[in-house]
Design an enzyme around this catalytic site. Structure first.
Site, PDB file in Angstrom:
ATOM      1  N   GLU A 192      -4.569   2.625  10.418  1.00 36.67           N
ATOM      2  CA  GLU A 192      -4.750   3.049   8.986  1.00 36.67           C
ATOM      3  C   GLU A 192      -5.708   3.746   8.414  1.00 36.67           C
ATOM      4  O   GLU A 192      -6.933   3.719   9.089  1.00 36.67           O
ATOM      5  CB  GLU A 192      -4.324   1.659   8.070  1.00 36.67           C
ATOM      6  CG  GLU A 192      -2.786   0.902   8.492  1.00 36.67           C
ATOM      7  CD  GLU A 192      -2.889  -0.247   7.469  1.00 36.67           C
ATOM      8  OE1 GLU A 192      -1.882  -0.536   7.085  1.00 36.67           O
ATOM      9  OE2 GLU A 192      -3.874  -1.230   7.391  1.00 36.67           O
TER      10      GLU A 192
ATOM     11  N   ASP B 190      -7.885  -1.175  -0.791  1.00 36.46           N
ATOM     12  CA  ASP B 190      -8.451  -0.006  -0.117  1.00 36.46           C
ATOM     13  C   ASP B 190      -9.216   0.859  -1.336  1.00 36.46           C
ATOM     14  O   ASP B 190      -8.309   0.994  -2.389  1.00 36.46           O
ATOM     15  CB  ASP B 190      -7.503   0.853   0.264  1.00 36.46           C
ATOM     16  CG  ASP B 190      -6.630   0.383   1.533  1.00 36.46           C
ATOM     17  OD1 ASP B 190      -6.659  -0.995   1.545  1.00 36.46           O
ATOM     18  OD2 ASP B 190      -5.725   0.962   2.070  1.00 36.46           O
TER      19      ASP B 190
END
Ligand code: FRU
Length: 498
Positions: free
Chosen positions: A203, A24
């Site tokens: 998420e 990420d």
């Protein structure tokens, strides 16, 4: 440290780590002329492992300079995803009355004698424009051990109520908190347990306000939520968004609870969020996602590095028939990478493939407009040796698709070699596409950015070509522009931000 930059699959336009594993994007913040990009990083291996925050800085959102690792695992655990803000008025007290950067992130550690982890939120601050970071000695600042999934804080300043807001993912929902100082957090509300897609764990949320593009004074709040892989869903991990209202305490969804809005219809755009404090942030948001999918992220056939970000994009909000929708464009600074291109105008395409340029380096930007004819399907085929990938339009189904069933290396995961589609209606009988090919990825923007598909591909080495095709009839090519692109490693920073 630069490794393997010439590898035939190594992205030349997209951000990649110097070496090893990346996931990420984290802590994206603009401060004093610099765009900071932190990222989930495992510096010692090319598979996921103990997470650090890697760090890079750009002035134009295209060229990046690598910096030393910003955050290392410590006694509170590994460093998971999170965000960063400019604390302009020293609400935190870290900056002697001045301004500075504060990162807010999840720390994860295993609970002894179990296979469970506990996830808590920590903060760190930087007094030297992000070069070095000091974890706060009162960490963690937010814990709630009722929730095993409790992560990925995204923090924003809410002007009307003069308060910091944190959005946090907690399994199948989001929690919102408020704070005066980034240290003490009070629960405000929750959102989402019965809204949108729940194909996977929630998420990496993001929450921001955007005006509608048409210049009307109205604005809306956008909530981005990534949803994790589910072995039963061929799509794997992907990202949805909600449009609604936010009053400083709670977010409400304008759409029916079962309406799912996908941010990207491709397979490889996950965990993306937007920059804090960027210039122009009131009218557009700058976005980057992780160009991968948890379904096969640890197996993709790259050597030396594993994982890349999407191109940097601008998000705006457009009023469509069904309501406001996100629109995406790459930032203008990428146009600085164009080399002299070629143009085709008004050509009939039929079952004889129209052979265009060779794309020697596998680095091209292509802008095309087709006018529907009798063809049931038409599109663009990008080939490399014996492998090819096509981006096509199915006129009967009114769908845009990417077909990567012959795209090259496929056998690292059974579900990688797929063809997948998304609804796209022609406008005035025309289909307009913009494509960015960067050796091992393809980003397709259709309908002026209202529909995006991002896919990785791993072509076999060989002669590279671009052709157009039509099946079951013909189609008219109204215009086509192809620009070879320079690599970000050999071109100069343009200076101006997109
Ligand atoms: C999303 C994610 C986050 C987590 C991070 C760990 O891809 O699973 O929820 O913070 O990756 O690397």
């Amino acid at each position: 440290m630069k490794h393997n930059l010439d590898h035939p699959l190594r992205p030349q336009l997209h951000f990649t780590p110097p070496a090893n594993w990346l996931n990420d994007p984290n802590g994206m913040v603009y401060y004093d002329g610099e765009y900071h990009l932190f990222y989930q990083y495992h510096p010692d291996s090319s598979v996921w492992g103990p997470m650090h925050w890697g760090h890079a800085i750009s002035r134009d959102l295209v060229h990046w300079e690598h910096y030393p690792i910003a955050l290392y695992p410590d006694h509170n655990g590994m460093i998971f995803s999170g965000s960063a803000v400019v604390d302009w008025h020293d609400t935190s007290g870290f900056f002697d009355g001045g301004a500075g950067l504060v990162a807010i992130y999840t720390q994860t550690e295993m609970i002894p004698n179990s296979d469970l982890s506990k996830q808590r939120q920590s903060i760190a601050y930087s007094k030297d424009k992000g070069r070095t970071w000091i974890p706060y000695d009162g960490n963690p600042v937010l814990a709630d051990e009722r929730y095993p999934d409790f992560r990925d804080p995204k923090v924003l300043w809410h002007k009307p109520s003069q308060s910091w807001i944190m959005v946090l993912a907690a399994g199948d929902r989001l929690f919102l908190y408020r704070s005066p100082d980034l240290k003490a957090w009070t629960f405000a509300s929750e959102f989402g347990s019965a809204e949108g897609s729940h194909d996977g764990v929630w998420e990496c949320p993001d929450l921001f306000e955007l005006p509608l593009e048409d210049g009307a004074s109205a604005s809306k709040w956008v909530m981005i939520v990534s949803i994790g892989d589910n072995p039963n869903c061929p799509e794997g991990s992907r990202t949805q968004y909600f449009i609604g209202e936010f009053d400083g305490w709670a977010f409400s969804n304008d759409n029916p609870a079962d309406r799912v809005l996908w941010l990207d219809h491709g397979r490889d755009n996950y965990a993306g969020v937007t920059w804090s404090d960027a210039p122009g942030v009131e009218s557009e948001r700058l976005f980057i996602g992780w160009m991968n999918n948890w379904k096969y992220a640890n197996q993709i056939p790259t050597e030396g590095w594993r994982g890349a970000m999407t191109l940097t994009r601008k998000l705006t909000l457009r009023q469509e028939e069904q309501g406001p929708r996100l629109v995406q464009q790459v930032v203008e600074a990428y146009e600085g990478l164009r080399l002299p291109g070629s143009v085709w105008i008004d050509k009939r395409v039929d079952s004889q493939h129209l052979q265009l340029d060779e794309a020697e380096d596998g680095l091209i930007q292509l802008e095309v407009e087709f006018e529907l004819g009798t063809a049931s399907e038409f599109g663009i085929r990008l080939s490399s040796g014996s492998s090819w990938t096509s981006v096509g339009y199915d006129a009967a189904e009114e769908e845009l698709f990417i077909d990567r069933t012959h795209s090259g290396l496929l056998d690292f995961h059974v579900e990688f070699g797929c063809k997948h589609a998304a609804p796209l209606a022609a406008k005035d009988h025309r289909i307009k596409l913009q494509l960015w090919l960067d050796r091992s990825s393809l980003e397709v923007f259709a309908g002026d950015g209202g529909l995006v598909m991002t896919d990785q591909i791993f072509p076999i080495e060989g002669k590279k070509g671009i052709s157009l095709y039509a099946d079951g009839g013909d189609v008219v090519l109204r215009s086509l522009r192809i620009y070879p692109l320079q690599s970000i490693y050999t071109s100069q920073t343009t200076g101006a931000a997109g």
